[in-house]
Design an enzyme around this catalytic site. Structure first.
Site, short mmCIF file in Angstrom:
data_model
loop_
_atom_site.label_atom_id
_atom_site.label_comp_id
_atom_site.label_asym_id
_atom_site.label_seq_id
_atom_site.Cartn_x
_atom_site.Cartn_y
_atom_site.Cartn_z
N LYS A 101 6.65 48.61 8.43
CA LYS A 101 7.65 47.86 7.43
C LYS A 101 7.90 46.58 8.03
CE LYS A 101 12.69 48.46 6.29
NZ LYS A 101 12.72 48.25 5.04
N ARG A 148 21.18 56.63 10.08
CA ARG A 148 20.62 56.76 11.32
C ARG A 148 21.56 57.29 12.40
NH1 ARG A 148 18.69 50.31 11.28
NH2 ARG A 148 16.62 50.84 10.30
N SER A 160 26.88 43.33 10.64
CA SER A 160 25.93 42.16 10.92
C SER A 160 26.08 40.68 10.50
CB SER A 160 24.47 42.89 9.96
OG SER A 160 24.26 43.97 10.21
N GLN A 198 24.10 42.05 3.52
CA GLN A 198 23.04 41.63 2.65
C GLN A 198 23.84 41.53 1.14
OE1 GLN A 198 19.76 44.29 2.53
NE2 GLN A 198 19.06 43.48 4.78
N LYS A 246 11.57 39.13 10.36
CA LYS A 246 11.67 39.49 8.91
C LYS A 246 12.66 38.91 8.23
CE LYS A 246 14.08 42.77 7.59
NZ LYS A 246 14.71 44.02 7.24
N SER A 247 13.85 38.93 8.81
CA SER A 247 15.01 38.15 8.25
C SER A 247 14.71 36.87 7.80
CB SER A 247 16.34 38.58 9.13
OG SER A 247 16.51 39.76 9.56
N GLU A 272 21.13 47.02 13.57
CA GLU A 272 19.41 47.26 13.74
C GLU A 272 19.14 47.55 15.12
OE1 GLU A 272 19.89 42.69 14.07
OE2 GLU A 272 21.15 44.33 13.30
#
Length: 446
Positions: free
Chosen positions: A414, A348, A200, A173, A26-27, A315
């Protein structure tokens, strides 16, 4: 939740032996889509092996809203061609869903258009951090209404660029979103991170690597500082790697059952944090075997706790937490460096603590992570919180704890379409002698 039924997670008392193929990253897919959109003035770009999931389809929809064309091959929906012109219609609206990459990568592109573009998304997305990115764009001269979803970017056709200081400790991000568009700014872009360490970090490295592949000059030689020189972003062909983070629940099945699971298509060299994934699995007593085009993990008959800093791979925390909860009784695991997960699809850390404790496990939140003491657990409902990684964590625990019912397993769409079928296929296609095959012995190692 109305219209959502629970999914009975399959259990097995025997080792899992299977070969699994996971779809594209996905990334990498969403970065390739963004770079292809920004390169459209130079020509068409092709993306092979793209992930087709809710997050990537939201990105495709966002780019189409901005006037680009993203066409899938008739023979393969994962083969995409991106072309066209950045020309959104008046009163254009981008649906971010719950996709952080859409929320944070697309506003800088919208700022390069000559229209006002409104952004909104799922209710849960409205609590995801976005202010550092919007404030950074404002520093660069972009007119933005709002500080969170919904907000509107009033594009003028150009962004001057320059230097921006942002605190990206909440999400890498924020950096990637600005970097991806920086070469299209008149004066390029310099980003200076001013806060605590950026989580990340491998995802920023992926962004920088892909920018360079597109012919963009990026200087990341100084810590917490990135300089993107102005210039064209090249149209090119992109080949997407399998999503290694989405392979982890399947590899976890080998760890928790003492079986062997092979992932096909594992890259020899990757822009994803492959080495970190392998170290975590080895730390849980998994034996890692690599071949020229696969990776296999052989689980042990038992394994203890793990003490690991997951800042770079947050993640993976739900999957690692699930494996920790299923370790030898009394084993203690410490998951550190993941305070930023409180701002992901859900909190989370709170979610994992609540769900593990709710089925008889022991999980405590710390300032920057979790402490998990393995205990015998029992069946019950595992809430997903509309979070794909929470849902797959429930599936892992369900392998060894009968009676686990995962709420809203469909949220896995997702990033991992058809997860329930892939999981069932893994358990249905047992291959007892994986480790005995000649290819499995090509490059043994830990």
């Amino acid at each position: 939740m109305v219209g959502v039924s629970n999914w009975a997670a399959p259990s097995t008392a025997t080792p899992v032996h299977a070969t699994v193929t996971v779809p594209g990253s996905k990334s990498q897919t969403n970065r390739a889509l963004v770079l292809a959109a920004l390169a459209a003035r130079e020509g068409s770009s092709r993306i092979s092996g793209a992930l087709r999931s809710r997050d990537t389809d939201l990105m495709i929809g966002a780019l189409e809203t901005l006037g680009l064309s993203v066409a899938a091959s008739d023979s393969d929906p994962a083969d995409l061609t991106v072309s066209g012109t950045l020309a959104p219609a008046a009163e254009a609206r981008v649906d971010c869903g719950l996709a952080g990459t859409v929320l944070r990568f697309v506003p800088p592109i919208a700022a390069l258009s000559a229209q006002t573009v409104t952004f909104d998304g799922d209710e849960q997305a409205r609590s995801r951090p976005i202010a550092p990115l919007l404030d950074g764009l404002r520093t660069l001269g972009v007119d933005i209404d709002g500080d969170g979803l919904p907000f509107a970017v009033r594009g003028t056709g150009t962004v001057a660029g320059g230097t921006v200081e942002i605190d990206a400790s909440g999400s890498s991000q924020f950096v990637s979103g600005l970097l991806l568009s920086g070469a299209a700014f008149t004066d390029g872009l310099t980003i200076v991170h001013t806060g605590d360490s950026v989580p990340s970090a491998p995802h920023i490295a992926m962004t920088v690597s892909m920018l360079r592949d597109a012919g963009v000059e990026v200087d990341d030689s100084a810590p917490d500082r990135w300089r993107v020189s102005p210039g064209p972003i090249g149209a090119r062909d992109w080949v997407i790697e399998p999503d290694l983070s989405n392979s982890v629940p399947f590899l976890a099945a080998a760890v928790v059952s003492g079986g062997a699971v092979r992932i096909t298509g594992w890259p020899t060299v990757s822009i994803q944090p492959a080495d970190t994934i392998l170290k975590i699995l080895a730390g849980l007593n998994g034996e890692v075997r690599k071949g020229s085009s696969y990776l296999e993990v052989q689980g042990a008959t038992n394994y203890g706790g793990i003490d690991v800093d997951l800042r770079d791979v947050g993640e993976l925390a739900p999957s690692v937490a699930a494996m920790a909860a299923l370790a030898d009784p009394g084993s203690v695991s410490r998951l550190r460096g993941i305070a930023h997960l409180r701002g992901h699809e859900t909190d989370r850390l709170a979610a994992l603590s609540t769900e593990i404790n709710g089925i008889g496990g022991q999980c405590e939140e710390t300032e920057d992570g979790l402490v998990i003491t393995a205990r015998e657990m029992h069946g019950g409902t595992w809430s997903s919180y509309a979070d794909h990684r929470m849902a797959t964590a429930g599936a892992i625990i369900g392998l060894r704890v009968p009676g686990i019912e995962v709420e809203d397993i469909g949220t896995t769409a997702k990033t991992l379409p058809d997860f329930p079928q892939l999981w069932a296929d893994m358990l249905g296609g047992q291959t007892d002698d994986l480790q005995q095959g000649p290819s499995a012995r090509e490059t043994p190692g830990r």
